[in-house]
Design a protein around this motif. Structure first.
Motif, PDB file in Angstrom:
ATOM      1  N   GLY A   1      15.547  -6.553  22.294  1.00  0.00           N
ATOM      2  CA  GLY A   1      14.451  -5.636  21.988  1.00  0.00           C
ATOM      3  C   GLY A   1      14.409  -4.420  22.892  1.00  0.00           C
ATOM      4  N   ILE A   2      15.517  -4.122  23.531  1.00  0.00           N
ATOM      5  CA  ILE A   2      15.566  -2.982  24.448  1.00  0.00           C
ATOM      6  C   ILE A   2      16.131  -1.780  23.706  1.00  0.00           C
ATOM      7  N   SER A   3      15.271  -0.786  23.498  1.00  0.00           N
ATOM      8  CA  SER A   3      15.658   0.414  22.754  1.00  0.00           C
ATOM      9  C   SER A   3      16.243   1.456  23.699  1.00  0.00           C
ATOM     10  N   GLY A   4      16.759   2.499  23.114  1.00  0.00           N
ATOM     11  CA  GLY A   4      17.282   3.613  23.897  1.00  0.00           C
ATOM     12  C   GLY A   4      16.209   4.253  24.767  1.00  0.00           C
ATOM     13  N   ARG A   5      14.996   4.359  24.233  1.00  0.00           N
ATOM     14  CA  ARG A   5      13.887   4.944  25.006  1.00  0.00           C
ATOM     15  C   ARG A   5      13.562   4.088  26.227  1.00  0.00           C
ATOM     16  N   LYS A   6      13.635   2.776  26.083  1.00  0.00           N
ATOM     17  CA  LYS A   6      13.360   1.888  27.216  1.00  0.00           C
ATOM     18  C   LYS A   6      14.444   2.021  28.278  1.00  0.00           C
ATOM     19  N   ILE A   7      15.682   2.108  27.858  1.00  0.00           N
ATOM     20  CA  ILE A   7      16.783   2.317  28.801  1.00  0.00           C
ATOM     21  C   ILE A   7      16.615   3.658  29.507  1.00  0.00           C
ATOM     22  N   SER A   8      16.287   4.694  28.740  1.00  0.00           N
ATOM     23  CA  SER A   8      16.081   6.018  29.316  1.00  0.00           C
ATOM     24  C   SER A   8      14.955   5.993  30.344  1.00  0.00           C
ATOM     25  N   THR A   9      13.886   5.280  30.030  1.00  0.00           N
ATOM     26  CA  THR A   9      12.759   5.172  30.957  1.00  0.00           C
ATOM     27  C   THR A   9      13.178   4.500  32.252  1.00  0.00           C
ATOM     28  N   LEU A  10      13.889   3.401  32.146  1.00  0.00           N
ATOM     29  CA  LEU A  10      14.337   2.693  33.351  1.00  0.00           C
ATOM     30  C   LEU A  10      15.280   3.546  34.186  1.00  0.00           C
TER      31      LEU A  10
END
Length: 87
Positions: A34-43
């Motif tokens: 459930g890890i989207s590109g936006r979540k990766i970008s945020t991290l």
């Protein structure tokens, strides 16, 4: 095409295909979690920038504060970030 150029070409294609297969598998695993590109970008942004307010992070992501807050809550529930009240 000379033999040397042909060998270099084949090696380059093989390396590209290897990388492509790896990234596809990695993307599938992220999607399953459930890890989207936006979540990766945020991290990634938080790692480089350090602690930020919701407003600062929403400005970077170009999304609303409420969407950013929901995103942070998701990351916090899974132990990826820690939220503290700003002074």
């Amino acid at each position: 095409m000379s033999d040397e150029n042909g060998t270099t070409y084949r090696e380059t294609i093989q390396q590209f295909l290897h990388l492509h297969r790896y990234l596809r598998g990695y993307g599938r695993r992220l999607h399953q979690e459930g890890i989207s590109g936006r979540k990766i970008s945020t991290l990634r942004y938080l790692i480089g920038a350090g602690p930020l307010t919701v407003g600062q992070l929403s400005d970077y992501l170009c999304i609303s504060d409420s969407s950013t807050s929901s995103l942070i809550s998701w990351l916090e529930c899974r132990g990826h970030v820690t939220r503290t009240r700003s002074q």
